[in-house]
Design an enzyme around this catalytic site. Sequence first.
Site, PDB file in Angstrom:
ATOM      1  N   CYS A   1       1.535   5.994  -0.275  1.00  0.00           N
ATOM      2  CA  CYS A   1       0.712   7.164  -0.618  1.00  0.00           C
ATOM      3  C   CYS A   1       1.574   8.445  -0.665  1.00  0.00           C
ATOM      4  CB  CYS A   1      -0.479   7.273   0.320  1.00  0.00           C
ATOM      5  SG  CYS A   1      -1.804   8.235  -0.411  1.00  0.00           S
TER       6      CYS A   1
ATOM      7  N   HIS B   1      -2.581   2.081   1.059  1.00  0.00           N
ATOM      8  CA  HIS B   1      -2.124   2.067   2.455  1.00  0.00           C
ATOM      9  C   HIS B   1      -2.138   0.661   3.055  1.00  0.00           C
ATOM     10  CE1 HIS B   1      -2.227   6.475   3.184  1.00  0.00           C
ATOM     11  NE2 HIS B   1      -3.164   6.450   2.250  1.00  0.00           N
TER      12      HIS B   1
ATOM     13  N   GLU C   1      -0.679  -0.250   5.583  1.00  0.00           N
ATOM     14  CA  GLU C   1      -0.670  -0.086   7.054  1.00  0.00           C
ATOM     15  C   GLU C   1      -2.076   0.037   7.632  1.00  0.00           C
ATOM     16  OE1 GLU C   1       0.018   2.193   4.869  1.00  0.00           O
ATOM     17  OE2 GLU C   1      -0.549   4.198   5.566  1.00  0.00           O
TER      18      GLU C   1
HETATM   19  N1  GLN Z   1      -2.614  13.351  -1.696  1.00  0.00           N
HETATM   20  C1  GLN Z   1      -1.608  13.322  -0.700  1.00  0.00           C
HETATM   21  C2  GLN Z   1      -0.306  13.908  -1.232  1.00  0.00           C
HETATM   22  O1  GLN Z   1      -0.082  13.921  -2.405  1.00  0.00           O
HETATM   23  C3  GLN Z   1      -1.347  11.893  -0.229  1.00  0.00           C
HETATM   24  C4  GLN Z   1      -2.564  11.362   0.485  1.00  0.00           C
HETATM   25  C5  GLN Z   1      -2.262  10.265   1.461  1.00  0.00           C
HETATM   26  O2  GLN Z   1      -1.102  10.033   1.824  1.00  0.00           O
HETATM   27  N2  GLN Z   1      -3.288   9.597   1.918  1.00  0.00           N
HETATM   28  O3  GLN Z   1       0.492  14.353  -0.471  1.00  0.00           O
END
Ligand code: GLN
Length: 192
Positions: free
Chosen positions: A82, A170, A172
Amino acid sequence: MLTIGILDLQGDVSEHFALTSRALNKIDNNSTVITVKNEHEASFCDGIIISGGESTVIGKLLEKTGIKKVIISENIPVFGTCAGMVLLASETDHDQPLLNLIDMKVKRNAFGRQKESFEEEIEVLEEKFTGIFIRAPVVVQVGEEVAVLSILNDKIIAVKQGMHMATSFHPELTENTRLHEYFIKEVLKCVE
Ligand code: GLN
């Protein structure tokens, strides 16, 4: 014997720590997982995992702590989930510090805001996987060296370039160690 570091500057660090420990136990009992808050700790790592969180904040802290410099100069494999995916990119739709380790352009928050978070059955490495998407990015452009590992509704959600890999979702936050095991095996190839 490996040392895998979980970047501990911001985000869901403990979940990665727990899943990485389980994944490592399946592969090599002598290996360890550590948290990484500074360049000294980063310098012990054979591989580093960057969790979800807020990528602009994490990117600035990576520079301030000197961890970015260690990752680049010591050529440490990185797995980003992410926000971690955003940080691995060479370009995003925001002005922010990046690691620039995967030749890809990423669009942040590509599925909408926090309340549009969702869970979806996806396929990665030819197996079913529960994808958990929270303000997730997608990859909108990749260079020739990049292998696409998963696509959801025409959107690229997992990639790998050499020893680095990234997912929009994710792993994790699931019980599935498969992607962590895959990364650890990539790290093993680099130290052998
Ligand atoms: N939208 C966040 C970003 O771009 C990432 C969101 C997340 O890690 N759950 O930093």
